[in-house]
Design a protein around this motif. Sequence first.
Motif, PDB file in Angstrom:
ATOM      1  N   VAL A 155     -21.430   0.620  28.819  1.00 54.28           N
ATOM      2  CA  VAL A 155     -21.707  -0.478  29.748  1.00 54.28           C
ATOM      3  C   VAL A 155     -22.847  -0.096  30.676  1.00 54.28           C
ATOM      4  O   VAL A 155     -23.745  -0.902  30.961  1.00 54.28           O
ATOM      5  CB  VAL A 155     -20.445  -0.850  30.539  1.00 54.28           C
ATOM      6  N   HIS A 156     -22.827   1.130  31.143  1.00 53.61           N
ATOM      7  CA  HIS A 156     -23.917   1.610  32.004  1.00 53.61           C
ATOM      8  C   HIS A 156     -25.254   1.536  31.271  1.00 53.61           C
ATOM      9  O   HIS A 156     -26.277   1.132  31.857  1.00 53.61           O
ATOM     10  CB  HIS A 156     -23.634   3.045  32.444  1.00 53.61           C
ATOM     11  N   GLN A 157     -25.261   1.908  29.984  1.00 45.51           N
ATOM     12  CA  GLN A 157     -26.502   1.809  29.204  1.00 45.51           C
ATOM     13  C   GLN A 157     -26.994   0.368  29.131  1.00 45.51           C
ATOM     14  O   GLN A 157     -28.189   0.098  29.278  1.00 45.51           O
ATOM     15  CB  GLN A 157     -26.275   2.347  27.786  1.00 45.51           C
ATOM     16  N   ALA A 158     -26.061  -0.551  28.887  1.00 47.62           N
ATOM     17  CA  ALA A 158     -26.452  -1.964  28.791  1.00 47.62           C
ATOM     18  C   ALA A 158     -27.063  -2.453  30.099  1.00 47.62           C
ATOM     19  O   ALA A 158     -28.080  -3.159  30.101  1.00 47.62           O
ATOM     20  CB  ALA A 158     -25.237  -2.812  28.417  1.00 47.62           C
ATOM     21  N   LEU A 159     -26.478  -2.069  31.219  1.00 42.83           N
ATOM     22  CA  LEU A 159     -27.007  -2.486  32.512  1.00 42.83           C
ATOM     23  C   LEU A 159     -28.355  -1.832  32.798  1.00 42.83           C
ATOM     24  O   LEU A 159     -29.221  -2.433  33.447  1.00 42.83           O
ATOM     25  CB  LEU A 159     -26.002  -2.149  33.614  1.00 42.83           C
ATOM     26  N   MET A 160     -28.538  -0.610  32.320  1.00 37.56           N
ATOM     27  CA  MET A 160     -29.833   0.048  32.505  1.00 37.56           C
ATOM     28  C   MET A 160     -30.924  -0.655  31.711  1.00 37.56           C
ATOM     29  O   MET A 160     -31.995  -0.972  32.240  1.00 37.56           O
ATOM     30  CB  MET A 160     -29.757   1.523  32.056  1.00 37.56           C
ATOM     31  N   PHE A 161     -30.688  -0.907  30.440  1.00 36.68           N
ATOM     32  CA  PHE A 161     -31.723  -1.534  29.612  1.00 36.68           C
ATOM     33  C   PHE A 161     -32.001  -2.973  30.037  1.00 36.68           C
ATOM     34  O   PHE A 161     -33.070  -3.510  29.719  1.00 36.68           O
ATOM     35  CB  PHE A 161     -31.346  -1.448  28.134  1.00 36.68           C
ATOM     36  N   ARG A 162     -31.065  -3.582  30.763  1.00 38.38           N
ATOM     37  CA  ARG A 162     -31.315  -4.923  31.298  1.00 38.38           C
ATOM     38  C   ARG A 162     -32.509  -4.919  32.250  1.00 38.38           C
ATOM     39  O   ARG A 162     -33.139  -5.950  32.496  1.00 38.38           O
ATOM     40  CB  ARG A 162     -30.039  -5.403  32.003  1.00 38.38           C
ATOM     41  N   THR A 165     -35.493  -5.731  29.790  1.00 40.23           N
ATOM     42  CA  THR A 165     -35.478  -6.986  29.041  1.00 40.23           C
ATOM     43  C   THR A 165     -34.278  -7.811  29.481  1.00 40.23           C
ATOM     44  O   THR A 165     -33.228  -7.259  29.858  1.00 40.23           O
ATOM     45  CB  THR A 165     -35.414  -6.738  27.522  1.00 40.23           C
ATOM     46  N   ASP A 166     -34.443  -9.144  29.429  1.00 40.34           N
ATOM     47  CA  ASP A 166     -33.317 -10.001  29.805  1.00 40.34           C
ATOM     48  C   ASP A 166     -32.500 -10.430  28.586  1.00 40.34           C
ATOM     49  O   ASP A 166     -31.604 -11.264  28.699  1.00 40.34           O
ATOM     50  CB  ASP A 166     -33.808 -11.228  30.579  1.00 40.34           C
ATOM     51  N   ASP A 167     -32.807  -9.839  27.413  1.00 39.00           N
ATOM     52  CA  ASP A 167     -32.073 -10.162  26.184  1.00 39.00           C
ATOM     53  C   ASP A 167     -31.364  -8.909  25.678  1.00 39.00           C
ATOM     54  O   ASP A 167     -31.851  -8.191  24.812  1.00 39.00           O
ATOM     55  CB  ASP A 167     -33.038 -10.701  25.124  1.00 39.00           C
ATOM     56  N   VAL A 168     -30.206  -8.630  26.276  1.00 35.28           N
ATOM     57  CA  VAL A 168     -29.401  -7.462  25.916  1.00 35.28           C
ATOM     58  C   VAL A 168     -28.010  -7.934  25.529  1.00 35.28           C
ATOM     59  O   VAL A 168     -27.420  -8.774  26.223  1.00 35.28           O
ATOM     60  CB  VAL A 168     -29.294  -6.456  27.086  1.00 35.28           C
ATOM     61  N   VAL A 169     -27.492  -7.401  24.420  1.00 33.61           N
ATOM     62  CA  VAL A 169     -26.098  -7.651  24.058  1.00 33.61           C
ATOM     63  C   VAL A 169     -25.400  -6.306  23.884  1.00 33.61           C
ATOM     64  O   VAL A 169     -26.021  -5.312  23.486  1.00 33.61           O
ATOM     65  CB  VAL A 169     -25.958  -8.483  22.759  1.00 33.61           C
ATOM     66  N   LEU A 170     -24.126  -6.278  24.193  1.00 31.10           N
ATOM     67  CA  LEU A 170     -23.303  -5.078  24.038  1.00 31.10           C
ATOM     68  C   LEU A 170     -22.393  -5.255  22.837  1.00 31.10           C
ATOM     69  O   LEU A 170     -21.541  -6.149  22.822  1.00 31.10           O
ATOM     70  CB  LEU A 170     -22.478  -4.833  25.296  1.00 31.10           C
ATOM     71  N   ALA A 188     -22.689 -11.138  35.172  1.00 25.57           N
ATOM     72  CA  ALA A 188     -23.654 -11.390  36.239  1.00 25.57           C
ATOM     73  C   ALA A 188     -25.074 -11.084  35.804  1.00 25.57           C
ATOM     74  O   ALA A 188     -26.028 -11.741  36.245  1.00 25.57           O
ATOM     75  CB  ALA A 188     -23.286 -10.566  37.479  1.00 25.57           C
ATOM     76  N   ARG A 189     -25.229 -10.105  34.921  1.00 27.71           N
ATOM     77  CA  ARG A 189     -26.557  -9.715  34.447  1.00 27.71           C
ATOM     78  C   ARG A 189     -26.928 -10.403  33.142  1.00 27.71           C
ATOM     79  O   ARG A 189     -27.971 -10.115  32.553  1.00 27.71           O
ATOM     80  CB  ARG A 189     -26.625  -8.192  34.271  1.00 27.71           C
ATOM     81  N   GLY A 190     -26.070 -11.285  32.659  1.00 28.42           N
ATOM     82  CA  GLY A 190     -26.393 -12.031  31.452  1.00 28.42           C
ATOM     83  C   GLY A 190     -26.351 -11.204  30.194  1.00 28.42           C
ATOM     84  O   GLY A 190     -27.153 -11.429  29.278  1.00 28.42           O
ATOM     85  N   VAL A 191     -25.391 -10.265  30.112  1.00 25.03           N
ATOM     86  CA  VAL A 191     -25.244  -9.404  28.935  1.00 25.03           C
ATOM     87  C   VAL A 191     -23.954  -9.786  28.215  1.00 25.03           C
ATOM     88  O   VAL A 191     -22.859  -9.433  28.665  1.00 25.03           O
ATOM     89  CB  VAL A 191     -25.205  -7.916  29.324  1.00 25.03           C
ATOM     90  N   PRO A 192     -24.039 -10.517  27.104  1.00 26.19           N
ATOM     91  CA  PRO A 192     -22.824 -10.879  26.374  1.00 26.19           C
ATOM     92  C   PRO A 192     -22.242  -9.691  25.621  1.00 26.19           C
ATOM     93  O   PRO A 192     -22.952  -8.752  25.259  1.00 26.19           O
ATOM     94  CB  PRO A 192     -23.306 -11.963  25.405  1.00 26.19           C
ATOM     95  N   VAL A 193     -20.935  -9.734  25.394  1.00 29.83           N
ATOM     96  CA  VAL A 193     -20.237  -8.696  24.629  1.00 29.83           C
ATOM     97  C   VAL A 193     -19.919  -9.247  23.252  1.00 29.83           C
ATOM     98  O   VAL A 193     -19.306 -10.324  23.123  1.00 29.83           O
ATOM     99  CB  VAL A 193     -18.934  -8.262  25.334  1.00 29.83           C
ATOM    100  N   VAL A 194     -20.350  -8.549  22.210  1.00 28.01           N
ATOM    101  CA  VAL A 194     -20.097  -8.956  20.826  1.00 28.01           C
ATOM    102  C   VAL A 194     -18.941  -8.115  20.300  1.00 28.01           C
ATOM    103  O   VAL A 194     -19.049  -6.885  20.193  1.00 28.01           O
ATOM    104  CB  VAL A 194     -21.358  -8.755  19.944  1.00 28.01           C
ATOM    105  N   GLU A 195     -17.834  -8.761  19.983  1.00 29.36           N
ATOM    106  CA  GLU A 195     -16.670  -8.044  19.461  1.00 29.36           C
ATOM    107  C   GLU A 195     -16.867  -7.718  17.980  1.00 29.36           C
ATOM    108  O   GLU A 195     -17.651  -8.373  17.287  1.00 29.36           O
ATOM    109  CB  GLU A 195     -15.412  -8.885  19.652  1.00 29.36           C
ATOM    110  N   GLY A 196     -16.140  -6.726  17.517  1.00 28.62           N
ATOM    111  CA  GLY A 196     -16.196  -6.353  16.107  1.00 28.62           C
ATOM    112  C   GLY A 196     -16.942  -5.052  15.881  1.00 28.62           C
ATOM    113  O   GLY A 196     -17.790  -4.651  16.679  1.00 28.62           O
ATOM    114  N   VAL A 197     -16.604  -4.409  14.776  1.00 31.26           N
ATOM    115  CA  VAL A 197     -17.217  -3.131  14.415  1.00 31.26           C
ATOM    116  C   VAL A 197     -18.556  -3.383  13.738  1.00 31.26           C
ATOM    117  O   VAL A 197     -18.692  -4.294  12.916  1.00 31.26           O
ATOM    118  CB  VAL A 197     -16.284  -2.330  13.478  1.00 31.26           C
ATOM    119  N   VAL A 198     -19.554  -2.590  14.078  1.00 26.77           N
ATOM    120  CA  VAL A 198     -20.866  -2.683  13.440  1.00 26.77           C
ATOM    121  C   VAL A 198     -20.808  -1.997  12.077  1.00 26.77           C
ATOM    122  O   VAL A 198     -20.350  -0.860  11.964  1.00 26.77           O
ATOM    123  CB  VAL A 198     -21.952  -2.045  14.326  1.00 26.77           C
TER     124      VAL A 198
END
Length: 319
Positions: A155-162, A165-170, A188-198
């Motif tokens: 989560v910290h990584q996602a907030l950092m890369f935000r 860019t304003d187009d980040v998904v976790l 709040a930062r507009g980072v959606p969470v994508v469920e499921g295994v990659v």
Amino acid sequence: MSDEYDVVVIGGGAAGLEGALMLARARRSVLVIDAGDPRNAPAAGVHGFLSRDGVPPTELTGIGRNEVRRYGGRIVEGTVADARRVEDGFTVTITGDRVVRARRLLVTTGLVDELPDVPGVRERWGRDVLHCPYCHGWEIADQPVGVLATGPMSVHQALMFRQWTDDVVLFRHTGPEPTAEQLEQLEARGVPVVEGVVDSLVIDDDRLTGVRLADGTVVERAALVVAPRFVARVDALASLGLETEIEPMSGGQFVPADWSGLTKVPGVWVAGNVTDIKAQVLGAAAGAALATTALNNDLIVEDTNRAVAELRARQQKGA
């Protein structure tokens, strides 16, 4: 090449070459042993290094090697098969069974990146599969970025890369479920969470274009952020007694040392990522500069003590 040196430097990246440069300028005999395969070789350039920003990693090491040689330092390509303490220092065995002796050792062997077992991650590592925004954030600015959650720092990584860019998904993948506070921060930062295994990465025309989930869904992304486990590269030096410790935040392994880089093994200093797993290239070089001043001072003390003993012996003999 001589068989005896004041210092043998094991590893010839930024830290090793900086250490060798400092020692050679101090008129120490120094040998650098390096396999010629830098950890950052896949990256297009080194960033955040004042006066060298954007320089390709192999070009940076080439410049460093020439500077070391300018002051009489020696560099040999190879790997260390074994290193052992002897009565008056150390022996170091280089692949091919060449053995050299050293009064002191500087270990700058760096890290091994243990990456998530997702097809495509290793192949794209250092290009469009990344981990450090300060190293690569500018290059992927304003592009669609994914963050692969594998541990508590995702989560910290996602907030950092935000920040870039304003187009980040976790991608939740195997990471822990975000807390309520973290979900609020992501929303709040507009980072959606994508469920499921990659399942794998989608590569088209030698570039990352998407992330495929186990159910077949493809999420278009131009870059993917992962969190490797950083492990100190010291297996070949086990005979020295170098021990590693676990870094609590990341779970990585490093060789502990005091403020000067001196390890628990007398006569062995460490510098760079082998002891500071978060250091960027400039920081690794700076750590080596500090370590080698302490190392050289240790040799000065030994040289002085030896000279005093010889003086006293001559005076006693003359008396």
